[in-house]
Design an enzyme around this catalytic site. Structure first.
Site, PDB file in Angstrom:
ATOM      1  N   LYS A 254      -7.205  -4.747  10.358  1.00  0.00           N
ATOM      2  CA  LYS A 254      -6.876  -3.339  10.138  1.00  0.00           C
ATOM      3  C   LYS A 254      -6.955  -3.087   8.636  1.00  0.00           C
ATOM      4  O   LYS A 254      -6.037  -3.400   7.889  1.00  0.00           O
ATOM      5  CB  LYS A 254      -5.455  -3.060  10.639  1.00  0.00           C
ATOM      6  CG  LYS A 254      -5.175  -1.634  11.068  1.00  0.00           C
ATOM      7  CD  LYS A 254      -5.238  -0.591   9.983  1.00  0.00           C
ATOM      8  CE  LYS A 254      -4.050  -0.380   9.112  1.00  0.00           C
ATOM      9  NZ  LYS A 254      -4.320   0.623   8.057  1.00  0.00           N
TER      10      LYS A 254
ATOM     11  N   GLU B  15       2.536 -10.498   2.138  1.00  0.00           N
ATOM     12  CA  GLU B  15       2.242 -10.650   0.703  1.00  0.00           C
ATOM     13  C   GLU B  15       2.454  -9.281   0.095  1.00  0.00           C
ATOM     14  O   GLU B  15       1.659  -8.359   0.316  1.00  0.00           O
ATOM     15  CB  GLU B  15       0.804 -11.146   0.514  1.00  0.00           C
ATOM     16  CG  GLU B  15       0.627 -12.542   1.100  1.00  0.00           C
ATOM     17  CD  GLU B  15      -0.772 -13.110   0.909  1.00  0.00           C
ATOM     18  OE1 GLU B  15      -1.463 -12.717  -0.051  1.00  0.00           O
ATOM     19  OE2 GLU B  15      -1.170 -13.949   1.726  1.00  0.00           O
TER      20      GLU B  15
ATOM     21  N   CYS C   3      -1.773  -7.029  -7.578  1.00  0.00           N
ATOM     22  CA  CYS C   3      -0.373  -7.321  -7.238  1.00  0.00           C
ATOM     23  C   CYS C   3       0.305  -8.205  -8.285  1.00  0.00           C
ATOM     24  O   CYS C   3       1.477  -8.034  -8.577  1.00  0.00           O
ATOM     25  CB  CYS C   3      -0.299  -7.976  -5.871  1.00  0.00           C
ATOM     26  SG  CYS C   3      -1.356  -9.429  -5.735  1.00  0.00           S
TER      27      CYS C   3
ATOM     28  N   GLU D   5       7.595  -1.292  -9.017  1.00  0.00           N
ATOM     29  CA  GLU D   5       6.161  -1.541  -9.126  1.00  0.00           C
ATOM     30  C   GLU D   5       5.433  -0.207  -9.287  1.00  0.00           C
ATOM     31  O   GLU D   5       5.593   0.697  -8.458  1.00  0.00           O
ATOM     32  CB  GLU D   5       5.647  -2.257  -7.871  1.00  0.00           C
ATOM     33  CG  GLU D   5       4.176  -2.615  -7.987  1.00  0.00           C
ATOM     34  CD  GLU D   5       3.603  -3.230  -6.715  1.00  0.00           C
ATOM     35  OE1 GLU D   5       3.858  -2.689  -5.625  1.00  0.00           O
ATOM     36  OE2 GLU D   5       2.896  -4.244  -6.817  1.00  0.00           O
TER      37      GLU D   5
HETATM   38  P1  NAD Z   1       0.584  -0.226   1.707  1.00  0.00           P
HETATM   39  O1  NAD Z   1       1.842  -0.956   1.984  1.00  0.00           O
HETATM   40  O2  NAD Z   1       0.641   1.238   1.575  1.00  0.00           O
HETATM   41  O3  NAD Z   1      -0.497  -0.513   2.859  1.00  0.00           O
HETATM   42  C1  NAD Z   1      -0.921  -1.838   3.185  1.00  0.00           C
HETATM   43  C2  NAD Z   1      -1.475  -1.832   4.596  1.00  0.00           C
HETATM   44  O4  NAD Z   1      -0.389  -1.633   5.502  1.00  0.00           O
HETATM   45  C3  NAD Z   1      -2.474  -0.710   4.867  1.00  0.00           C
HETATM   46  O5  NAD Z   1      -3.518  -1.171   5.704  1.00  0.00           O
HETATM   47  C4  NAD Z   1      -1.626   0.319   5.587  1.00  0.00           C
HETATM   48  O6  NAD Z   1      -2.385   1.171   6.426  1.00  0.00           O
HETATM   49  C5  NAD Z   1      -0.707  -0.586   6.397  1.00  0.00           C
HETATM   50  N1  NAD Z   1       0.527   0.050   6.848  1.00  0.00           N
HETATM   51  C6  NAD Z   1       1.148   1.120   6.320  1.00  0.00           C
HETATM   52  N2  NAD Z   1       2.243   1.423   7.043  1.00  0.00           N
HETATM   53  C7  NAD Z   1       2.326   0.514   8.035  1.00  0.00           C
HETATM   54  C8  NAD Z   1       3.230   0.288   9.089  1.00  0.00           C
HETATM   55  N3  NAD Z   1       4.288   1.072   9.286  1.00  0.00           N
HETATM   56  N4  NAD Z   1       3.021  -0.755   9.917  1.00  0.00           N
HETATM   57  C9  NAD Z   1       1.971  -1.574   9.728  1.00  0.00           C
HETATM   58  N5  NAD Z   1       1.057  -1.402   8.752  1.00  0.00           N
HETATM   59  C10 NAD Z   1       1.238  -0.377   7.915  1.00  0.00           C
HETATM   60  O7  NAD Z   1      -0.036  -0.925   0.429  1.00  0.00           O
HETATM   61  P2  NAD Z   1      -1.315  -0.448  -0.400  1.00  0.00           P
HETATM   62  O8  NAD Z   1      -0.916   0.778  -1.158  1.00  0.00           O
HETATM   63  O9  NAD Z   1      -2.505  -0.420   0.484  1.00  0.00           O
HETATM   64  O10 NAD Z   1      -1.534  -1.662  -1.407  1.00  0.00           O
HETATM   65  C11 NAD Z   1      -0.845  -1.810  -2.606  1.00  0.00           C
HETATM   66  C12 NAD Z   1       0.324  -2.750  -2.459  1.00  0.00           C
HETATM   67  O11 NAD Z   1      -0.148  -4.011  -1.984  1.00  0.00           O
HETATM   68  C13 NAD Z   1       1.026  -3.040  -3.768  1.00  0.00           C
HETATM   69  O12 NAD Z   1       2.411  -3.025  -3.561  1.00  0.00           O
HETATM   70  C14 NAD Z   1       0.562  -4.456  -4.123  1.00  0.00           C
HETATM   71  O13 NAD Z   1       1.438  -5.179  -4.946  1.00  0.00           O
HETATM   72  C15 NAD Z   1       0.444  -5.051  -2.764  1.00  0.00           C
HETATM   73  N6  NAD Z   1      -0.431  -6.217  -2.781  1.00  0.00           N
HETATM   74  C16 NAD Z   1       0.135  -7.464  -2.682  1.00  0.00           C
HETATM   75  C17 NAD Z   1      -0.655  -8.605  -2.760  1.00  0.00           C
HETATM   76  C18 NAD Z   1      -0.049  -9.987  -2.685  1.00  0.00           C
HETATM   77  O14 NAD Z   1      -0.792 -10.965  -2.575  1.00  0.00           O
HETATM   78  N7  NAD Z   1       1.269 -10.132  -2.736  1.00  0.00           N
HETATM   79  C19 NAD Z   1      -2.046  -8.479  -2.927  1.00  0.00           C
HETATM   80  C20 NAD Z   1      -2.588  -7.186  -3.009  1.00  0.00           C
HETATM   81  C21 NAD Z   1      -1.769  -6.059  -2.933  1.00  0.00           C
END
Ligand code: NAD
Length: 496
Positions: A183, A258, A292, A395
């Site tokens: 997804k 993550e 991240c 963040e």
């Molecule tokens: P996000 O949390 O908005 O979305 C991540 C994914 O989760 C998307 O595919 C989104 O559609 C899905 N999602 C959203 N709501 C959901 C729900 N209720 N149930 C299941 N899935 C759901 O994050 P983003 O804005 O896409 O990405 C940025 C974030 O990702 C930042 O906080 C960054 O630090 C983090 N990140 C972490 C790592 C790591 O390795 N720790 C790596 C990359 C990004």
């Protein structure tokens, strides 16, 4: 090169049970280039019925299909083939990733695409080395531990590095012997939709890989809730992760998260300032701060504080912002993913100003009309940031650096460990004993010493401490252990 010549004219399709399909609803969404906020492609938007088909296909492929009976060697060969096909299409993937995510093309081509191919090669090898162990036991007994695939894995991806990250995660999932429903983020779906073509062409059996787009609230949530999905892995924000923890309780499924970070970068006063200024700049501006593990809190020794800030200001002001394809014009700094995300970063910048942090550079919108069409935020440095400020604690996920002074090692560590995150951290010092001592005490899963960002990322994956995640990254994240207890002596019941 005309980037748009790589874009399909028809909407990008979902990939379910070995077929490229429109969504049941036939609903599509515009894919927008963040450099100018212009749509350049369309993709089908998945809904719950599409997801259900994908999950059933993945279930069948795992329980009944040839995949579950394939040897590790056969799986490995398929992964190697996929890696070769991907390498041959690296330019196309890099173009699509640049268009969709506003990346720098050279970085997408020479770093992310290479890392993506490397993931297939690495995990193809790893698939054949998933050894268990024999546990020492009483005479006449054998006790051994196996690692087996979880089953059907739901992989939920963020938008900030969907191509490279998606390839790293999916190749690990498949090497472990699972099937997968991917997804992608609604902001960045194309690379995974294209990647489905690579799996298809490599000859992966139907249902082993499925890609369903759609909103997190609908598709992501349904993946987590489905009793047919054995494990969910999500990379994204901490709030989304907390939501998943709550939702997953009904099926008690394995989850790996993550999540976000606010990583400290501690710089002592014995360093070569000119050199470390460059690392500090790199640490918070790579991918316009949308990484991240970015080093977004610079914890800077008082003795070099003003000199370092002055040099950092000069460095940050030397960036050339623009379209990531304009590398011939020297463009080396690009846009944020969306207008809404850029506005959230601007809110933090305003909050920093109001809270009394000292603005060193950036912090004002670009006036160039071309840049105003996109979601550009200049590298912004705040000095004298204190732990009570929101910009220190939360963040921001943009090119905003918070600088806090320190005098003693203990003070630096207290500042470094003073947030709810524990993803990564850096330390710069020419005193190696001190550097390693500090590295040991930073609460985070990836620590960089006299460098920033990891080398050999796949071989030595990090783990999110505190609210930065759950689960140890790497292939075993997608596997489950089983211990087998064997009695080698006929009819020897215990005497109780
Ligand atoms: P996000 O949390 O908005 O979305 C991540 C994914 O989760 C998307 O595919 C989104 O559609 C899905 N999602 C959203 N709501 C959901 C729900 N209720 N149930 C299941 N899935 C759901 O994050 P983003 O804005 O896409 O990405 C940025 C974030 O990702 C930042 O906080 C960054 O630090 C983090 N990140 C972490 C790592 C790591 O390795 N720790 C790596 C990359 C990004």
């Amino acid at each position: 090169m005309d980037p748009l010549s790589y874009v399909k004219q028809e909407p990008y399709k979902l990939y379910i049970d070995g077929e490229f399909v429109a969504s049941d609803s036939k609903e599509t969404f515009d894919v927008v280039n963040p450099v100018n906020n212009q749509p350049f492609a369309k993709a089908y938007k998945g809904r719950t019925t599409d997801l259900e088909k994908a999950i059933s296909a993945a279930r069948r492929a795992f329980d009944e299909g040839p995949w579950g009976r394939m040897s590790a060697k056969e799986r490995s060969k398929l992964l190697l083939k996929a890696g070769k096909l991907l390498a041959a299409r690296a330019e196309e993937f890099a173009v699509i990733e640049t268009l969709e995510c506003g990346k720098l093309y050279m970085s997408a081509l020479y770093y992310e695409a290479q890392m993506a191919v490397d993931a297939f090669e690495y995990f193809a090898g790893k698939a054949r080395c998933l050894e268990g162990k024999v546990v020492p036991c009483d005479a006449g007994h054998l006790n051994y531990v196996l690692w087996q695939p979880c089953g059907v894995v739901g992989e939920i991806l963020p938008w900030n590095g969907p191509f490279m990250m998606g390839c790293q995660k999916v190749s690990a999932i498949l090497a472990a012997g699972n099937t997968v429903v991917i997804k992608p983020s609604s902001w960045a779906s194309l690379s995974m939709m294209l990647l489905a073509e690579v799996f298809h062409d490599a000859g992966f059996p139907a249902g082993v890989v499925n890609v369903v787009t759609g909103s997190g609230a609908e598709i992501g949530d349904a993946l987590v809730k489905s009793p047919l999905v054995d494990m969910v892995s999500m990379t994204g924000g901490t709030e989304t992760g907390k939501n998943i923890i709550g939702v997953s309780k009904d099926t008690v499924k394995d989850i790996a998260l993550e999540l976000g970070g606010k990583s400290p970068n501690i710089v002592f006063d014995d360093v070569d300032v000119d050199d470390v200024v460059k690392w500090a700049k790199f640490g918070f501006t790579l991918n316009s701060g949308q990484v991240c593990v970015s080093g977004t809190r610079l914890i800077l020794h008082k003795n070099i504080y003003e000199e370092f800030l002055a040099k950092l200001k000069t460095e940050c002001e030397s960036f050339i912002p623009g379209d990531g394809f304009d590398y011939m014009k020297g463009v080396n700094f690009s846009t944020l993913i969306s207008k809404s995300h850029a506005e959230s970063v601007w809110k933090y910048i305003e909050s920093g100003k109001k809270a009394g942090a000292r603005l060193i550079t950036g912090g004002e919108r670009y006036t160039d009309p071309d840049l105003q069409k996109g979601n550009f935020v200049p590298p912004t440095v705040f000095a004298d940031v204190t732990p009570d400020m929101a910009i220190f604690q939360e963040e921001i996920f943009g090119p905003v650096l918070c600088v806090t002074p320190f005098e003693t090692e203990e003070e630096a560590l207290a500042i470094a460990n003073g947030t709810e995150y524990g993803l990564a951290g850096g330390v710069f010092s020419n005193n190696i004993k001190r550097a390693l001592r500090v590295a040991e005490r930073i609460k985070g899963g990836q620590i960089y010493v006299n460098t920033y960002f990891s080398k050999a990322m796949i071989e030595s994956p990090g783990t999110g401490w505190k609210q930065s995640g759950i689960g140890v990254a790497g292939i075993h994240k997608y596997m489950i252990s089983k211990t087998v207890f064997v009695d080698l002596i006929d009819g020897s019941l215990p005497p109780v």
